[in-house]
Structure formats: structure tokens, C-alpha cells
Design a protein around this motif. Structure first.
Motif, PDB file in Angstrom:
ATOM      1  N   PRO A  83       0.812  -1.299  -0.075  1.00 20.54           N
ATOM      2  CA  PRO A  83       0.160   0.047   0.083  1.00 20.54           C
ATOM      3  C   PRO A  83       0.794   1.435  -0.007  1.00 20.54           C
ATOM      4  O   PRO A  83       2.160   1.365   0.557  1.00 20.54           O
ATOM      5  CB  PRO A  83      -0.849  -0.171   1.295  1.00 20.54           C
ATOM      6  N   TYR A  97      -2.034  -2.424   4.841  1.00 20.42           N
ATOM      7  CA  TYR A  97      -3.164  -1.534   4.464  1.00 20.42           C
ATOM      8  C   TYR A  97      -4.317  -1.187   5.485  1.00 20.42           C
ATOM      9  O   TYR A  97      -4.492  -1.901   6.538  1.00 20.42           O
ATOM     10  CB  TYR A  97      -3.904  -2.272   3.356  1.00 20.42           C
ATOM     11  N   LEU A 105      -3.168   0.419  -3.964  1.00 21.32           N
ATOM     12  CA  LEU A 105      -2.117  -0.608  -3.775  1.00 21.32           C
ATOM     13  C   LEU A 105      -1.324  -0.855  -4.958  1.00 21.32           C
ATOM     14  O   LEU A 105      -1.899  -0.557  -6.107  1.00 21.32           O
ATOM     15  CB  LEU A 105      -3.063  -1.968  -3.709  1.00 21.32           C
TER      16      LEU A 105
END
Length: 269
Positions: A83, A97, A105
Motif C-alpha cells: 500500500p 493496508y 495498492l
């Protein structure tokens, strides 16, 4: 030896050195009003030994030599995702994340391309990463459903997804016009060229279709060796730190391994 025999007779194990491969990406294309520019796969010419079969010289960037193709066939050998956030033009990498934190992402896939003999990295981020690799409603999910599962059922033994070519590219309607999907919201809203699985696969592939998509014993063994090397080198677990620039066109950064990043396919649409 057919793909059925390969499932039973070829040993491929999930068995650390820096990895350096050329990078390709999907240029989203864009629709403004009624005018639509189709998307293309793109790679800088300086990072390849030659133009891949089926590609052509690109005019996307006037001051840069490159190659482009409307669709590709790939053997996806290994994948990792990390991420990131963007603020004032600066990219910041994150280890994990977090929903509702403005994260997107960035996905990298080490693969072979039909028409090119050496491994490359297909890099994608945001919406297009999900459209290609997500668990649901993606090119890879449909390929697994229509090709890999029927193949393994027929062979009565497991084969990885990379045993079969994944053919995909820009979506077009019956009139030959590119199909665009609206993504984002507010000032970030845009209409981008959709990407789909090719080959008219909308149900389980037949044995003949599976045979045609099987990559062959030589490439299967070559991919198995590369997969083992990537696992052993720790490539799948490496994560970028924030001293690394995003645009590493011909190199993969060597970063101390971090925990795996959970993949949330809903967050990138």
C-alpha cells in the motif's frame, strides 16, 4: 507431455539476491466527453533487448522511445503488493493496508510475456491493479475459474495459474469502440479503458482450449525454476522503504523483508 501429465510428473516447489527486470505497465487511456483514447500496454525501449513479438513502436511519449500493445499473454509467476499514499506529489509506502486512510495498492508481477524470452515485471496500481488481480471481478479470477479449475479437475492434480497463458487487454464493444469504466469520485473521477480476459472465455474451457493455453513443458520448467528463485531470494516479502523512489524502471529495490500486506480488493475500486 501434455498439461495433464505435467500436473502429475513435474515437480515445482515453493522453495535470497536482488531481482532486476524490465517493467511494463498498462496505460489506462481516457475518455473526455465523447472522445476516447484506448489504453495500451507500454514499456520503455531502453530496458528491452528487442521489441516483443506483437508489439509496435509507441507514440505515447514524444521524447521517449517505447513499445506498446493493445493486449498481451502472460505467465504470472510471482506477485507482491504494497500500500501507498500520495500527498502533494510525494509517495509514501506503508507496511500494512488501512481502510479509509487514502491508501492505494501497488502490485508487481514477475512474468513471462508471449513474444519475449526473458522475465519482466508487470507493475500496476489503484483501480487497474484490482481489475487485473483482485479476488473478485478480475482477469485473474476469471482465468482461474474458467481455465485453471477445469484443467486441474480433468488432470486430477493441481497446477498453478502460471501453467497457462493469461490473455487479456482492452475491452471493445461490438462496434470496435473502447469500453470505458467510470472510477473515483469528485475531482478524481475519470473514465478509464476497461481491461478484460480475452479468448471469449465465459464458461469452463474445453480440453482443446486448455491445451492451447498450456505454456508447454519447456516454459513450465523454466517458470518453476524462476518461481523457486524468487521465493528463495525473499522477493515476495520485500517491501519498499520511503527512501525509495516509485519510478524504478529497470530495478526492484532490495529492502529488508516485512510482514505480508493483506490484499483488500474492494478498497481499490
Amino acid at each position: 507431455m501434455s498439461w495433464k501429465n505435467a500436473a502429475k510428473n513435474v515437480q515445482w516447489t515453493e522453495d535470497k539476491e536482488a531481482v532486476t527486470y524490465p517493467r511494463i505497465r498498462w496505460n489506462n487511456g481516457r475518455r473526455v466527453g465523447r472522445v476516447g483514447e484506448p489504453g495500451q500496454f507500454y514499456v520503455k525501449a531502453q530496458y528491452l533487448n528487442s521489441c516483443p513479438d506483437g508489439w509496435a513502436e509507441s507514440q505515447l511519449y514524444p521524447n521517449e522511445e517505447g513499445y506498446e500493445a493493445p493486449d498481451i499473454a502472460m505467465v504470472p509467476i510471482a506477485r507482491r503488493t504494497q500500500p501507498f499514499t500520495m500527498a502533494d506529489g510525494v509517495m509514501t509506502w506503508h507496511k500494512h493496508y488501512e481502510r479509509d486512510a487514502g491508501m492505494k495498492l501497488y502490485t508487481e508481477i514477475v512474468c513471462f510475456l508471449r513474444g519475449y524470452n526473458e522475465p519482466v515485471i508487470f507493475a500496476c496500481k489503484g483501480w487497474i491493479a484490482g481489475r487485473i488481480t483482485a479476488v473478485k471481478r478480475s482477469v485473474f479470477q476469471e482465468h482461474n475459474e474458467y481455465v485453471v479449475k477445469p484443467a486441474n479437475a480433468a488432470a486430477e492434480a493441481p497446477l498453478p495459474q502460471w501453467a497457462f497463458w493469461v490473455e487479456f487487454g482492452g475491452a471493445y464493444d461490438k462496434a470496435g469502440k473502447p469500453v470505458f469504466i467510470e472510477v473515483g469520485s469528485g475531482s478524481q473521477k475519470a473514465a478509464l479503458h476497461d481491461v478484460i480476459l480475452k479468448g471469449n472465455l465465459t464458461q469452463a474451457a474445453t480440453d482443446n482450449q486448455i491445451e492451447a493455453l498450456y505454456i508447454g513443458d519447456e516454459l513450465f520448467n523454466k517458470a518453476a525454476v524462476l518461481r523457486a528463485e524468487l521465493v528463495t531470494s525473499g522477493w515476495l516479502e520485500e517491501r519498499r522503504g520511503n527512501t525509495q523512489a516509485e519510478e524504478l524502471a529497470a530495478a526492484t529495490p532490495k529492502i529488508a523483508p516485512q510482514a505480508d500486506v493483506p490484499f483488500d480488493e474492494e478498497a481499490i475500486f
